[in-house]
Design a protein around this motif. Structure first.
Motif, mmCIF file in Angstrom:
data_model
loop_
_atom_site.group_PDB
_atom_site.id
_atom_site.type_symbol
_atom_site.label_atom_id
_atom_site.label_comp_id
_atom_site.label_asym_id
_atom_site.label_seq_id
_atom_site.Cartn_x
_atom_site.Cartn_y
_atom_site.Cartn_z
ATOM 1 N N LEU A 105 0.944 -1.364 -0.019
ATOM 2 C CA LEU A 105 0.091 -0.038 0.083
ATOM 3 C C LEU A 105 0.804 1.450 -0.072
ATOM 4 N N LEU A 106 2.151 1.463 0.713
ATOM 5 C CA LEU A 106 2.808 2.316 0.872
ATOM 6 C C LEU A 106 3.353 2.457 -0.512
ATOM 7 N N ASP A 107 3.862 1.476 -0.980
ATOM 8 C CA ASP A 107 4.572 1.469 -2.301
ATOM 9 C C ASP A 107 3.586 2.102 -3.490
ATOM 10 N N SER A 108 2.289 1.831 -3.274
ATOM 11 C CA SER A 108 1.321 2.142 -4.446
ATOM 12 C C SER A 108 1.153 3.781 -4.367
ATOM 13 N N ALA A 109 1.408 4.268 -3.268
ATOM 14 C CA ALA A 109 1.409 5.883 -3.137
ATOM 15 C C ALA A 109 2.643 6.668 -3.616
ATOM 16 N N GLY A 110 3.667 5.843 -4.260
ATOM 17 C CA GLY A 110 4.692 6.716 -5.036
ATOM 18 C C GLY A 110 5.991 6.227 -4.616
ATOM 19 N N ASN A 111 7.137 6.465 -5.503
ATOM 20 C CA ASN A 111 8.218 5.811 -5.372
ATOM 21 C C ASN A 111 9.330 6.842 -5.082
ATOM 22 N N SER A 112 8.838 8.117 -4.579
ATOM 23 C CA SER A 112 9.774 9.207 -3.987
ATOM 24 C C SER A 112 8.983 10.172 -3.092
ATOM 25 N N LEU A 113 9.750 10.862 -2.341
ATOM 26 C CA LEU A 113 9.269 11.559 -1.315
ATOM 27 C C LEU A 113 8.087 12.303 -1.902
ATOM 28 N N GLY A 114 8.506 13.193 -2.773
ATOM 29 C CA GLY A 114 7.636 14.350 -3.613
ATOM 30 C C GLY A 114 6.388 13.642 -4.025
ATOM 31 N N LYS A 115 6.329 12.509 -4.714
ATOM 32 C CA LYS A 115 5.214 11.788 -5.189
ATOM 33 C C LYS A 115 4.319 11.079 -3.943
ATOM 34 N N PHE A 116 4.941 10.637 -3.178
ATOM 35 C CA PHE A 116 4.276 10.055 -1.973
ATOM 36 C C PHE A 116 3.674 11.123 -1.174
ATOM 37 N N GLU A 128 12.088 22.278 -7.674
ATOM 38 C CA GLU A 128 12.179 20.537 -7.902
ATOM 39 C C GLU A 128 12.633 19.872 -6.684
ATOM 40 N N ASN A 129 13.250 20.443 -5.855
ATOM 41 C CA ASN A 129 13.491 19.855 -4.402
ATOM 42 C C ASN A 129 13.238 20.594 -3.310
ATOM 43 N N SER A 130 11.834 21.059 -3.253
ATOM 44 C CA SER A 130 11.546 21.457 -2.183
ATOM 45 C C SER A 130 9.985 21.821 -2.132
ATOM 46 N N MET A 131 9.512 21.677 -1.063
ATOM 47 C CA MET A 131 7.831 21.834 -0.939
ATOM 48 C C MET A 131 7.323 22.395 0.119
ATOM 49 N N GLU A 132 6.125 22.960 0.229
ATOM 50 C CA GLU A 132 5.593 23.535 1.450
ATOM 51 C C GLU A 132 4.453 22.413 1.768
ATOM 52 N N ARG A 137 13.001 5.976 3.803
ATOM 53 C CA ARG A 137 12.310 4.778 2.828
ATOM 54 C C ARG A 137 12.759 5.158 1.606
ATOM 55 N N PHE A 138 12.983 6.492 1.041
ATOM 56 C CA PHE A 138 12.982 6.819 -0.268
ATOM 57 C C PHE A 138 14.672 7.256 -0.476
ATOM 58 N N HIS A 139 15.559 6.888 0.472
ATOM 59 C CA HIS A 139 16.786 7.259 0.384
ATOM 60 C C HIS A 139 16.925 8.682 -0.037
ATOM 61 N N THR A 140 16.298 9.604 0.639
ATOM 62 C CA THR A 140 16.350 10.918 0.448
ATOM 63 C C THR A 140 16.958 11.718 1.453
ATOM 64 N N LYS A 141 17.638 12.706 1.477
ATOM 65 C CA LYS A 141 17.756 13.653 2.533
ATOM 66 C C LYS A 141 16.781 14.711 2.574
ATOM 67 N N VAL A 142 16.354 14.762 3.821
ATOM 68 C CA VAL A 142 15.254 15.960 4.040
ATOM 69 C C VAL A 142 15.752 16.783 5.162
ATOM 70 N N ASP A 143 15.263 18.118 4.947
ATOM 71 C CA ASP A 143 15.536 19.127 5.820
ATOM 72 C C ASP A 143 14.220 19.959 6.316
ATOM 73 N N ILE A 144 13.693 19.808 7.209
ATOM 74 C CA ILE A 144 12.304 20.335 7.692
ATOM 75 C C ILE A 144 12.260 21.513 8.477
ATOM 76 N N THR A 145 11.620 22.688 8.263
ATOM 77 C CA THR A 145 11.446 23.615 9.005
ATOM 78 C C THR A 145 10.026 24.025 9.396
ATOM 79 N N TYR A 190 14.509 18.674 -0.046
ATOM 80 C CA TYR A 190 15.054 17.161 -0.039
ATOM 81 C C TYR A 190 15.861 17.001 -1.299
ATOM 82 N N GLU A 191 16.632 16.082 -0.956
ATOM 83 C CA GLU A 191 17.866 15.631 -2.192
ATOM 84 C C GLU A 191 17.674 14.098 -2.341
ATOM 85 N N ASP A 192 17.401 13.585 -3.345
ATOM 86 C CA ASP A 192 17.198 12.302 -3.587
ATOM 87 C C ASP A 192 18.758 11.734 -3.725
ATOM 88 N N SER A 193 19.219 10.508 -3.204
ATOM 89 C CA SER A 193 20.386 10.044 -3.420
ATOM 90 C C SER A 193 20.522 9.042 -4.681
#
Length: 189
Positions: free
Chosen positions: A86-97, A127-131, A155-163, A181-184
């Protein structure tokens, strides 16, 4: 909240602090009459809040710390408890998920009829940030969202910085997080 949440709290406490600590927390929360939580059963939110408050007291930690740790733990726990596909079906990257998180909750709601999920609205700023706009009927769970984002980063091998930029507890109508975020690894294959 559903028993699955309380089971995950129990699992995290037992894994990192031992069964005896869990029993002490359960006692402090005045829940010693509950032998186990049933994942698909709905429980009063008060039970979960009492477990967190008791964990703060027993572990000598702030609620924010516990909720962040739990949010991160939740990502792995749910995948291991049979919700990985179910988690996999929601997306294969942080942004998509994150874009699909409300849809994921709607699908979960088919099995959990009393589910009152939060709402997550993503606004990609680059491309690498979201609100991320987080709205919930429950109070005080913004730190858990930060932990969830860190767990999803792993989970997505992505470095995240959250404020956190907007705080419901300080009078805003909802919480807002700025996420860089930055995908590795490349997920667009």
């Amino acid at each position: 909240m559903y028993g699955l949440v309380n089971k995950a709290i129990q699992d995290m406490i037992c894994k990192y602090h031992g069964e005896d600590t869990w029993e002490t927390i359960k006692e402090k929360a005045e829940l010693e009459d509950i032998d186990f939580f049933i994942g698909m059963d709905a429980y009063s939110d008060d039970i979960t809040y009492r477990l967190v408050a008791a964990a703060c007291e027993v572990l000598g930690m702030e609620a924010d710390e516990i909720l962040k740790a739990f949010g991160e733990y939740w990502v792995t726990y749910t995948a291991e408890e049979g919700y990985g596909e179910l988690l996999d079906s929601a997306g294969n990257s942080l942004g998509k998920f994150m874009e699909n998180l409300d849809n994921l909750h709607a699908r979960v709601g088919l099995s959990f009829s009393e589910l009152r999920p939060p709402s997550f609205d993503c606004e990609h700023t680059t491309e690498n940030s979201m609100e991320l706009h987080y709205q919930s009927t429950r109070q005080g769970l913004a730190p858990m969202v930060i932990g969830l984002l860190h767990g999803l980063g792993k989970r997505f091998h992505t470095k995240v910085d959250i404020t956190q930029t907007s705080f419901r507890e300080q009078g805003a109508d909802h919480d807002i997080f700025s996420i860089e975020y930055e995908d590795s690894q490349d997920h667009d294959q």
